[in-house]
Design a protein around this motif. Sequence first.
Motif, PDB file in Angstrom:
ATOM      1  N   ASP A  26      -2.610  11.945  17.640  1.00  0.00           N
ATOM      2  CA  ASP A  26      -3.755  11.110  17.870  1.00  0.00           C
ATOM      3  C   ASP A  26      -4.781  11.502  16.489  1.00  0.00           C
ATOM      4  N   ALA A  27      -4.691  12.828  16.250  1.00  0.00           N
ATOM      5  CA  ALA A  27      -5.629  13.223  15.092  1.00  0.00           C
ATOM      6  C   ALA A  27      -5.132  12.718  13.822  1.00  0.00           C
ATOM      7  N   TRP A  28      -3.923  12.766  13.723  1.00  0.00           N
ATOM      8  CA  TRP A  28      -3.190  12.161  12.337  1.00  0.00           C
ATOM      9  C   TRP A  28      -3.587  10.708  12.450  1.00  0.00           C
ATOM     10  N   ILE A  29      -3.363   9.896  13.436  1.00  0.00           N
ATOM     11  CA  ILE A  29      -3.682   8.641  13.409  1.00  0.00           C
ATOM     12  C   ILE A  29      -5.092   8.241  13.133  1.00  0.00           C
ATOM     13  N   ASN A  30      -5.932   8.974  13.618  1.00  0.00           N
ATOM     14  CA  ASN A  30      -7.457   8.684  13.295  1.00  0.00           C
ATOM     15  C   ASN A  30      -7.798   9.079  11.804  1.00  0.00           C
ATOM     16  N   MET A  31      -7.018  10.216  11.352  1.00  0.00           N
ATOM     17  CA  MET A  31      -7.301  10.314  10.000  1.00  0.00           C
ATOM     18  C   MET A  31      -6.609   9.373   9.035  1.00  0.00           C
ATOM     19  N   THR A  32      -5.571   8.821   9.387  1.00  0.00           N
ATOM     20  CA  THR A  32      -5.062   7.661   8.462  1.00  0.00           C
ATOM     21  C   THR A  32      -5.976   6.673   8.599  1.00  0.00           C
ATOM     22  N   ARG A  33      -6.573   6.351   9.755  1.00  0.00           N
ATOM     23  CA  ARG A  33      -7.693   5.047   9.862  1.00  0.00           C
ATOM     24  C   ARG A  33      -8.892   5.270   8.843  1.00  0.00           C
ATOM     25  N   LEU A  34      -9.370   6.584   9.013  1.00  0.00           N
ATOM     26  CA  LEU A  34     -10.173   7.005   8.362  1.00  0.00           C
ATOM     27  C   LEU A  34     -10.138   6.855   6.829  1.00  0.00           C
ATOM     28  N   CYS A  35      -9.112   7.567   6.220  1.00  0.00           N
ATOM     29  CA  CYS A  35      -8.451   7.492   4.848  1.00  0.00           C
ATOM     30  C   CYS A  35      -8.508   5.854   4.463  1.00  0.00           C
ATOM     31  N   CYS A  36      -7.695   5.095   5.205  1.00  0.00           N
ATOM     32  CA  CYS A  36      -7.409   3.687   4.981  1.00  0.00           C
ATOM     33  C   CYS A  36      -8.667   2.475   4.992  1.00  0.00           C
ATOM     34  N   ASP A  37      -9.404   2.875   6.068  1.00  0.00           N
ATOM     35  CA  ASP A  37     -10.402   1.749   6.262  1.00  0.00           C
ATOM     36  C   ASP A  37     -11.577   2.130   5.747  1.00  0.00           C
ATOM     37  N   VAL A  38     -12.197   3.549   5.671  1.00  0.00           N
ATOM     38  CA  VAL A  38     -13.220   3.876   5.161  1.00  0.00           C
ATOM     39  C   VAL A  38     -13.112   4.660   3.578  1.00  0.00           C
ATOM     40  N   LEU A  39     -12.458   5.673   3.426  1.00  0.00           N
ATOM     41  CA  LEU A  39     -12.486   6.512   2.264  1.00  0.00           C
ATOM     42  C   LEU A  39     -11.934   5.744   1.177  1.00  0.00           C
ATOM     43  N   GLU A  40     -10.924   4.836   1.336  1.00  0.00           N
ATOM     44  CA  GLU A  40     -10.237   4.200   0.121  1.00  0.00           C
ATOM     45  C   GLU A  40     -11.275   3.091  -0.068  1.00  0.00           C
ATOM     46  N   PRO A  41     -11.533   2.291   0.568  1.00  0.00           N
ATOM     47  CA  PRO A  41     -12.761   1.296   0.017  1.00  0.00           C
ATOM     48  C   PRO A  41     -13.913   2.095  -0.619  1.00  0.00           C
ATOM     49  N   LEU A  42     -14.418   3.066   0.133  1.00  0.00           N
ATOM     50  CA  LEU A  42     -15.476   3.595  -0.744  1.00  0.00           C
ATOM     51  C   LEU A  42     -15.059   4.248  -1.962  1.00  0.00           C
ATOM     52  N   ARG A  43     -14.043   4.869  -2.164  1.00  0.00           N
ATOM     53  CA  ARG A  43     -13.422   5.353  -3.342  1.00  0.00           C
ATOM     54  C   ARG A  43     -13.175   4.127  -4.535  1.00  0.00           C
ATOM     55  N   ALA A  44     -13.078   3.150  -3.902  1.00  0.00           N
ATOM     56  CA  ALA A  44     -12.953   1.846  -4.936  1.00  0.00           C
ATOM     57  C   ALA A  44     -14.276   1.624  -5.551  1.00  0.00           C
ATOM     58  N   ILE A  45     -15.318   1.924  -4.705  1.00  0.00           N
ATOM     59  CA  ILE A  45     -16.716   1.586  -5.420  1.00  0.00           C
ATOM     60  C   ILE A  45     -17.478   2.796  -6.015  1.00  0.00           C
ATOM     61  N   VAL A  46     -17.156   3.832  -5.541  1.00  0.00           N
ATOM     62  CA  VAL A  46     -17.905   5.136  -6.160  1.00  0.00           C
ATOM     63  C   VAL A  46     -16.786   6.219  -7.194  1.00  0.00           C
ATOM     64  N   GLY A  47     -15.662   5.738  -6.948  1.00  0.00           N
ATOM     65  CA  GLY A  47     -14.647   6.684  -7.775  1.00  0.00           C
ATOM     66  C   GLY A  47     -14.193   7.622  -6.747  1.00  0.00           C
ATOM     67  N   ALA A  48     -13.343   8.618  -7.560  1.00  0.00           N
ATOM     68  CA  ALA A  48     -12.839   9.713  -6.775  1.00  0.00           C
ATOM     69  C   ALA A  48     -13.986  10.601  -6.075  1.00  0.00           C
ATOM     70  N   LEU A  49     -13.194  11.029  -4.999  1.00  0.00           N
ATOM     71  CA  LEU A  49     -14.045  12.104  -3.781  1.00  0.00           C
ATOM     72  C   LEU A  49     -13.361  13.108  -3.529  1.00  0.00           C
ATOM     73  N   ARG A  50     -14.210  14.249  -3.423  1.00  0.00           N
ATOM     74  CA  ARG A  50     -13.513  15.342  -2.803  1.00  0.00           C
ATOM     75  C   ARG A  50     -13.953  15.431  -1.388  1.00  0.00           C
ATOM     76  N   VAL A  51     -12.638  15.881  -0.604  1.00  0.00           N
ATOM     77  CA  VAL A  51     -12.952  16.296   0.768  1.00  0.00           C
ATOM     78  C   VAL A  51     -13.090  17.673   0.903  1.00  0.00           C
ATOM     79  N   ASN A  52     -14.239  17.935   1.265  1.00  0.00           N
ATOM     80  CA  ASN A  52     -14.585  19.396   1.659  1.00  0.00           C
ATOM     81  C   ASN A  52     -14.194  19.754   3.166  1.00  0.00           C
ATOM     82  N   SER A  53     -14.079  18.956   3.788  1.00  0.00           N
ATOM     83  CA  SER A  53     -13.799  19.427   5.356  1.00  0.00           C
ATOM     84  C   SER A  53     -13.196  17.903   5.789  1.00  0.00           C
ATOM     85  N   GLY A  54     -12.139  18.020   6.549  1.00  0.00           N
ATOM     86  CA  GLY A  54     -11.501  16.878   7.154  1.00  0.00           C
ATOM     87  C   GLY A  54     -11.356  17.301   8.671  1.00  0.00           C
TER      88      GLY A  54
END
Length: 154
Positions: A26-54
């Motif tokens: 379930d955590a892997w599924i949630n992380m995939t949703r977080l990355c695909c639905d939120v972090l990728e669109p955010l990265r497209a706007i602000v550029g590369a991001l570093r994950v300090n804690s996932g």
Amino acid sequence: MKLSAHFSRSEMTTTQSGIENHPTLDAWINMTRLCCDVLEPLRAIVGALRVNSGYRSPHVNTAIGGSNNSAHTYGRAADVVPLARDVSALDIMSALDGIPFDKAIFEFRGRSPWVHIQVRDVNRAPRGILLMSLSAGSFEEFNPGDPRLEGFRT
């Protein structure tokens, strides 16, 4: 192995605690949703991001003093910072408009600020809550005009 185009499984599960950090399915599924639905669109706007804690296993979360019901323990949260010098954590907060996140918190604890971003359980609609935390345990509504944020602008 990648969870999305720009975010890897290892960066979403790496911890400095030395404690094993093995996500559930379930955590892997949630992380995939977080990355695909939120972090990728955010990265497209602000550029590369570093994950300090996932993802944080319950043991890791306890060891670092995380919240008892932290979204990190479900794979639904990441603490991120921008990698570009001309982008700030405040820019990340501004760029979230239109992205289906549940909660974002501008956080600062005496060094560099970061943004905690989380998604909600898949069966619940995202709320788009914006908060700021300028000291441990203190949360308030995010106000981009707050004079305490002046030193964090690029």
